[in-house]
Scaffold this active site. Structure first.
Site, PDB file in Angstrom:
ATOM      1  N   ILE B  93       0.697  -1.292  -0.214  1.00 19.99           N
ATOM      2  CA  ILE B  93       0.078  -0.109   0.187  1.00 19.99           C
ATOM      3  C   ILE B  93       0.842   1.167  -0.063  1.00 19.99           C
ATOM      4  CG2 ILE B  93      -1.865   1.091   1.246  1.00 19.99           C
ATOM      5  CD1 ILE B  93      -2.309  -1.360   2.627  1.00 19.99           C
ATOM      6  N   CYS B  94       0.575   2.050  -0.960  1.00 21.85           N
ATOM      7  CA  CYS B  94       1.163   3.403  -0.840  1.00 21.85           C
ATOM      8  C   CYS B  94       0.374   4.414  -0.247  1.00 21.85           C
ATOM      9  CB  CYS B  94       1.690   3.832  -2.394  1.00 21.85           C
ATOM     10  SG  CYS B  94       2.746   5.032  -2.676  1.00 21.85           S
TER      11      CYS B  94
END
Lengths: 551, 155
Positions: B93-94
């Site tokens: 996840i960014c």
């Protein structure tokens, strides 16, 4: 990609404990869990924490400069968090020193670098001066007034030479805009100090008049050869010159009339060369960057420039890279690198063996192969017509014109150097079949510009070797060449010879590059796409023919 | 103080989480103070995520909550990786919240889950991050370090 800013910023509902208890937002412990710890309220909002948890968090923050950019702030309410610590003199001094030092060190670095550049530039200037005018003269000039301020002034002058040359090379209009007014002012100053012009000119006058000479030369050259050059450029780019093949013929034949007609003009070119014995080097460099007022100059530049730009832009899309658009016609200095870029043998009628290169600005230049003599009959005739004017022009004007051809190859002492450099540049930068890369073009051009003093000197030496001794030997020797014993001719001093040599070089180079361009067009006219033998294909008779050739 | 530090805090969090969690978030397992699993689903009718449940894996370092936890989506037969322009197909996840710069001890497991929930809810793009394939193929870094790398690129 950038991480999204989480817009739903959820602050955890920290207080787990009941109403009147402290809860550390970091470790989530409350009063009862940690009876003897110190509590702090770092910010106006409701967050509270243990002192040591907070310090730990702060230490973590401080370890990352990025996070400290905005200062130490509460994560929830963004208010500033202040940390108190006892004053420590050593730490404070160190910090203060570090702050101040960080502010000054870039300035110091800049100072070092610019000092280095200045020194290098001045060293180059001195070397150029020595080569151009001879070491004795240069030393004498430098040592004449051994005061520190005067020396520094001279150093400064010398250090402007290299930038000056480059400015004149890359931004001739800017260079001339600066150069001309100051040259006019310098002339006025000379006259005002009772230093009138006489023949042969003093170095001061030579310097003062050189910009005018330069401008008039550019003007005249573009007047005479501008149209031809534009036609050639167009032809070279495969644009219809003025329509069809006839147009091209016409264009080429123009060469002849123009060659015949310009008798007065070349004389004019030479004349300045002879009496305004200055030269791009002196003017562009020593007297630095000065300017232009005169309308006619602007016109000269602008209208030709605009036409050129029009053409070149049109062509750009087809051939991609291009630099130095209109420079070649307009400014003689601009062609510095054209002339000696290539060292292939351009087969020449006059028997010249010179590397010629044109159309730097076209970006796709072709190379001529030494072995092949691409001169077709027609070409042979045309140049024959075309050539005489060059020779004819130069001779009447100045006695110093040697037969132009031999110069470049024959100067073994100094001349080969620029050639070699350029050759190397070419070789390194590009395979022989394609044009040099943009980088190579730039480096060629810079190197050639910087070698200009050397070229002037070489040409001067060549003049000395070729002309009768009485013209080139000083009759009166004196300790101060520019003061005492008045020489009877310009060529009797080294600076004069270099100056004339440089002018001569510029003229020859321009003419040669034009001529090479012309030849290029000729070659281009005979171009043909080579048929490639194909494997035999059964069936259609058309391909069968091709196939049989290959078999 | 290092190991107990994270453990104490996580103990408190666990205590609270096991009592109550916001709708759409469920604790799957929290056997130790190093790795927790949670399930989240999107509450509204977003067609991209309708009727799907996603598995989140939290990994805590001994310095939690000074340092952020490592949070990724885990792929299981019945737990896909949600499609989102900031979620790679390997589950990474960014999100700035999970990077060193965006993290703060004010956050906790529950708040992270809610942030992710709202991140999905607010999304309408049916796409992966640019360069997803290469990233998934080539990446050997831990999410924390990647996050850091992206931040560097951004600044």
């Amino acid at each position: 990609m950038s991480p999204p800013r989480s817009n739903a910023h959820v602050i955890g509902n920290a207080p787990i404990a009941t109403n009147d208890q402290h809860v550390c937002f970091i470790c989530l412990q409350n009063d009862t869990d940690t009876p003897n710890r110190t509590w702090v309220n770092p910010c106006p909002c409701s967050l509270e924490a243990h002192n040591d948890c907070m310090l730990r968090w702060i230490a973590e923050m401080e370890s990352s400069p990025q996070r400290m950019k905005e200062g130490l702030r509460c994560q929830a309410c963004k208010s500033l968090i202040t940390v108190e610590e006892p004053f420590d003199c050593v730490v404070a001094i160190q910090d203060a020193w570090l702050r101040r030092y960080s502010r000054w060190s870039p300035c110091l670095l800049g100072l070092f670098v610019s000092g280095g550049c200045f020194a290098a530039s001045a060293a180059y200037g001195m070397a150029a001066f020595k080569i151009f005018a001879g070491p004795e003269v240069a030393n004498m000039w430098f040592m004449r007034r051994p005061r520190l301020s005067a020396m520094f002034c001279k150093m400064w002058l010398l250090s402007t030479i290299a930038p000056g040359i480059l400015v004149m090379r890359w931004m001739p209009s800017v260079g001339m805009t600066l150069l001309l007014p100051s040259s006019v002012m310098y002339c006025a100053h000379l006259v005002a100090t009772d230093n009138f012009f006489e023949w042969p000119p003093s170095p001061q006058w030579a310097m003062a008049l050189l910009p005018c000479l330069h401008v008039s030369y550019s003007h005249i050259f573009s007047d005479i050869f501008g149209p031809l050059d534009r036609r050639l450029t167009r032809a070279l780019r495969g644009l219809p010159p003025d329509g069809s093949a006839e147009g091209r013929e016409a264009a080429l034949q123009d060469a002849a009339p123009e060659a015949a007609a310009p008798a007065p003009a070349p004389a004019a070119q030479q004349e300045p060369a002879a009496n305004g014995p200055q030269n791009g080097w002196f003017a562009g460099g020593v007297s630095g960057l000065f300017g232009n007022i005169s309308q006619w100059f602007i016109e000269t530049f602008l209208d030709t420039a605009e036409m050129e730009v029009g053409i070149e832009v049109a062509v750009d899309e087809r051939y991609g890279v291009r630099i130095l658009a209109n420079a070649d016609i307009l400014d003689s200095d601009d062609d510095d690198n054209d002339a000696d870029n290539d060292d292939e043998d351009a087969p020449d009628i006059a028997g010249e063996r010179r590397g010629g290169e044109i159309a730097l600005e076209t970006g796709y230049r072709m190379r001529q192969h030494p072995a092949v003599d691409p001169v077709p009959d027609q070409a042979a005739q045309q140049p024959a017509n075309y050539q005489p004017p060059q020779a004819g022009q130069q001779q009447p004007a100045a006695q110093q014109n040697p037969p132009p051809p031999p110069q470049q190859p024959q100067e073994d002492g100094n001349q080969p150097r620029p050639n070699n450099n350029n050759e190397n540049n070419n070789n390194n930068a590009a395979p022989p079949t394609s044009g040099p890369s943009l980088l190579a073009l730039i480096s060629n051009s810079i190197v050639t510009s910087l070698l200009f003093p050397l070229i002037c000197y070489s040409m001067g030496e060549l003049l000395r070797a070729l002309l009768p001794r009485r013209l080139t030997t000083a009759t009166v020797t004196s300790s101060l060449p520019w003061r005492a014993g008045r020489p009877i001719g310009l060529l009797q001093q080294q600076w004069g010879r270099s100056l004339v040599g440089g002018c001569l070089w510029v003229v020859l180079r321009d003419l040669l590059s034009l001529y090479v361009k012309y030849r290029r067009v000729q070659v281009r006219g005979k171009r043909r796409v080579k048929n490639v033998p194909r494997k035999q294909v059964r069936g259609s008779s058309g391909t069968g023919v091709v196939g049989s050739r290959s078999g | 103080m290092s190991a107990p530090f994270a453990a104490k805090r996580l103990g408190k969090e666990l205590q609270k989480i096991s009592n109550s969690l916001p709708p759409g978030i469920e604790l799957v397992s929290a056997d130790n103070f190093e790795e927790w699993l949670l399930d989240i689903r999107v509450l509204d009718d977003n067609p991209l995520y309708r009727n799907e449940i996603y598995r989140l894996r939290f990994r805590f370092s001994s310095t939690y909550p000074i340092e952020p936890p490592e949070v990724v989506f885990v792929k299981l037969p019945d737990r896909p990786i949600p499609i989102h322009p900031h979620i790679y197909s390997n589950g990474i996840i960014c999100l700035d919240l999970l990077g060193h710069q965006g993290w703060s001890p004010v956050q906790n497991v529950e708040s992270v889950c809610m942030s992710l929930q709202s991140m999905l809810t607010g999304n309408s793009k049916n796409e992966r991050p640019p360069g997803d394939e290469e990233f998934v193929r080539g990446n050997r870094l831990r999410p924390r370090d990647i996050e850091f790398y992206y931040h560097d690129n951004d600044v």
